[in-house]
Design a protein around this motif. Sequence first.
Motif, PDB file in Angstrom:
ATOM      1  N   ALA A 247     124.173  55.635 102.701  1.00  0.00           N
ATOM      2  CA  ALA A 247     124.821  55.087 101.563  1.00  0.00           C
ATOM      3  C   ALA A 247     126.216  55.021 101.853  1.00  0.00           C
ATOM      4  N   THR A 248     126.996  53.857 101.939  1.00  0.00           N
ATOM      5  CA  THR A 248     128.481  53.784 101.850  1.00  0.00           C
ATOM      6  C   THR A 248     129.148  53.820 100.655  1.00  0.00           C
ATOM      7  N   CYS A 249     128.501  54.217  99.605  1.00  0.00           N
ATOM      8  CA  CYS A 249     129.143  54.369  98.365  1.00  0.00           C
ATOM      9  C   CYS A 249     128.352  55.230  97.497  1.00  0.00           C
ATOM     10  N   SER A 250     128.719  56.620  97.210  1.00  0.00           N
ATOM     11  CA  SER A 250     127.602  57.507  96.398  1.00  0.00           C
ATOM     12  C   SER A 250     128.441  58.545  95.855  1.00  0.00           C
ATOM     13  N   TYR A 251     127.677  59.014  94.976  1.00  0.00           N
ATOM     14  CA  TYR A 251     128.437  60.348  94.231  1.00  0.00           C
ATOM     15  C   TYR A 251     127.422  61.323  93.594  1.00  0.00           C
ATOM     16  N   SER A 252     127.637  62.733  93.672  1.00  0.00           N
ATOM     17  CA  SER A 252     126.623  63.728  93.552  1.00  0.00           C
ATOM     18  C   SER A 252     127.378  64.386  92.031  1.00  0.00           C
ATOM     19  N   TYR A 253     126.463  64.138  91.147  1.00  0.00           N
ATOM     20  CA  TYR A 253     126.827  64.743  89.680  1.00  0.00           C
ATOM     21  C   TYR A 253     126.679  66.173  89.869  1.00  0.00           C
ATOM     22  N   ALA A 254     127.689  67.098  89.084  1.00  0.00           N
ATOM     23  CA  ALA A 254     127.658  68.611  89.196  1.00  0.00           C
ATOM     24  C   ALA A 254     127.014  68.990  88.185  1.00  0.00           C
ATOM     25  N   ARG A 255     126.837  68.248  86.979  1.00  0.00           N
ATOM     26  CA  ARG A 255     126.265  68.816  85.752  1.00  0.00           C
ATOM     27  C   ARG A 255     125.287  67.584  85.106  1.00  0.00           C
ATOM     28  N   SER A 256     124.454  67.904  84.175  1.00  0.00           N
ATOM     29  CA  SER A 256     123.737  67.014  83.643  1.00  0.00           C
ATOM     30  C   SER A 256     124.490  66.109  82.280  1.00  0.00           C
ATOM     31  N   SER A 257     124.048  64.998  81.717  1.00  0.00           N
ATOM     32  CA  SER A 257     124.532  64.497  80.739  1.00  0.00           C
ATOM     33  C   SER A 257     124.123  64.974  79.407  1.00  0.00           C
ATOM     34  N   ALA A 258     123.099  66.250  79.243  1.00  0.00           N
ATOM     35  CA  ALA A 258     122.669  66.445  78.216  1.00  0.00           C
ATOM     36  C   ALA A 258     123.359  66.845  77.102  1.00  0.00           C
ATOM     37  N   ARG A 259     124.816  67.049  77.266  1.00  0.00           N
ATOM     38  CA  ARG A 259     125.832  67.384  76.135  1.00  0.00           C
ATOM     39  C   ARG A 259     126.723  66.105  75.871  1.00  0.00           C
ATOM     40  N   GLN A 260     126.560  65.111  76.438  1.00  0.00           N
ATOM     41  CA  GLN A 260     127.299  63.880  76.165  1.00  0.00           C
ATOM     42  C   GLN A 260     126.838  62.775  75.161  1.00  0.00           C
ATOM     43  N   PRO A 261     127.697  62.235  74.651  1.00  0.00           N
ATOM     44  CA  PRO A 261     127.128  61.386  73.512  1.00  0.00           C
ATOM     45  C   PRO A 261     126.150  60.473  74.147  1.00  0.00           C
TER      46      PRO A 261
END
Length: 307
Positions: A247-261
């Motif tokens: 992957a030449t461009c990527s990102y790893s999330y540190a937390r879930s989106s469970a508390r997001q709108p």
Amino acid sequence: MLTVVRRLVVALAVAALCVTAPATGASADPECHVNPLTGTCVIEVTDPGDPGDPDDPGDPGGGGGGGPRVCEDWDGPIDCESELGTWDNDRSCYLEVADPQPPKSDPAWEGNSDGEIYRCMIPNPASPGSWWTTYVWLGEPPEAGPDPAVLAQQAVAQMTLRAGEIGMNPSGEPEAISIVGVPTWLWVADPDEHTVGPITRSVTAGGTTVTATGTLDEIVWDMGEGHEVTCDGPGTPWSEGRSDDEATCSYSYARSSARQPDLEYTVTATSSWTIAWEGGGENGTIPLSFTRSAQVQVGEIQAITIG
């Protein structure tokens, strides 16, 4: 000769937003007005036209209908503007104000006390690239040719640049679920000259040609949880069997989106471009930015140990 200006409105299809930054060089950057309902970016540029000769019934012109001023020497079309000055068809030379001005006693004034003395650069047909120089008196400035900066803006409008479609997650669908700690691949899903470049367009008017080339500098990905990723290219699409190391461009999330709108993060990709142009004895750069957003759900896999 009188000069009129008519508006040329060109729409650029942009998904969400077009932003212009201050231009460098001789040009002024084109203004991008965004329609909030359609996301269309509209650039307005001026198109110098020839209204015709008001004293000649056979040359009505009007509204730029006569076309831009055409400059010619004995060999054919020639740039109306160059580093030597403004072309004068009657004298067949480039005119530029003499600095310093000669004393009023100089024969070049022809007995006049108003106006200015201009240097007249005449091309030498026997030696291309060389010039004869003389000096002439003009009561008023010579007619200017088309503004190269305006032609550059027209070339930018013809590029129809836009924000690329967002490719994300191994599935390629932004709506798919990303996983905490697992790289989410990021890429432009519709790469072509209008979304990732490079792209070149030329505009010619009045014997002046301006060429502009657009280059994608970088894409800044705002991942929605307070972090950004800057990639110097369109990214690599995910496909079956590829390793995350590819992957030449990527990102790893540190937390879930469970508390997001709506249980989602909003991912925003901003593409930054540089438009370099030259022609008519001038050059410059115009920075432009285009933005697109998408939603992504991020889940978390939890391991359960059974004793």
